[in-house]
Design a protein around this motif. Structure first.
Motif: not given
Length: 208
Positions: A85-86, A173-174, A91, A19, A89
């Motif tokens: 960001t989504t 980090t996702s 993180y 990523q 989701t």
């Protein structure tokens, strides 16, 4: 031609890639790039570097870190950065923080999404540097919008005489699992092999 075919085969069997970094310049090796700063905070390097270095501690990695309340002045520094960001989701935020001496330093942190009033997550870390190394902190959060802002805020009550708070190695980090690459079925592999052989035979005929 051979290198192209090898690359194509490799891509078929690759199961995802690393990523990309979400935070810009999280280790401050590029100075203040990507960060907004107000008050008494600034990027520091080794002794004699860009800013007052405090008790002589070194950065956690590389040569630079973000220092709060340098120059024996009050802790008024705020440092923040917005990143994509989504919504929905999960993180993980990770950062290193510590004092340049055996006197405790405290740093507030917060993550803000669609609402600038209530943080998605936040708190305070307090650290005493007994080993001349910063400590690592890690926190999970769930984004609620397409952009999230990370804020670090120094405590005005921190002791500041020859003592700074140092921040380094900030990362987000996702935790979403990337989709796995499709693995060709045996029949597809056989067809692919025949296609490669055919390309090789055609090249040999052309050369002849």
């Amino acid at each position: 031609m051979k290198s192209i075919l090898v690359a194509a085969l490799f891509s078929l069997f690759s199961v995802g890639a690393a990523q990309a970094a979400i935070i810009t310049n999280g280790n401050f090796e590029q100075g203040t790039t990507g960060w907004n700063i107000t008050g008494n905070a600034g990027v520091v390097g080794p002794a004699g570097g860009d800013f007052y270095w405090g008790g002589g501690s070194t950065a956690q990695n590389g040569k630079r870190a973000m220092a709060f309340n340098g120059g024996d002045k009050l802790g008024t520094g705020d440092v923040w950065q917005s990143f994509a960001t989504t919504a929905g989701t999960s993180y993980t935020l990770t950062f290193d923080y510590g004092s340049t001496s055996i006197i405790a330093q405290s740093l507030g942190w917060g993550l803000f999404g669609a609402s600038a009033i209530l943080p998605l997550a936040g708190g305070v870390v307090t650290d005493i540097n007994w080993s001349s190394a910063l400590d690592t902190y890690s926190f999970d959060f769930v984004a609620n919008s397409a952009s999230t802002t990370l804020l670090f805020a120094d405590f005005i009550g921190n002791f500041t005489f020859s003592t700074d708070g140092l921040l380094d190695n900030v990362s987000v980090t996702s935790n979403a699992t990337p989709p796995a690459a499709a693995v060709p079925e045996p029949g597809s592999l056989a067809l692919l092999g025949l296609g490669i052989l055919g390309l090789g035979a055609a090249r040999r005929r052309k050369a002849a």
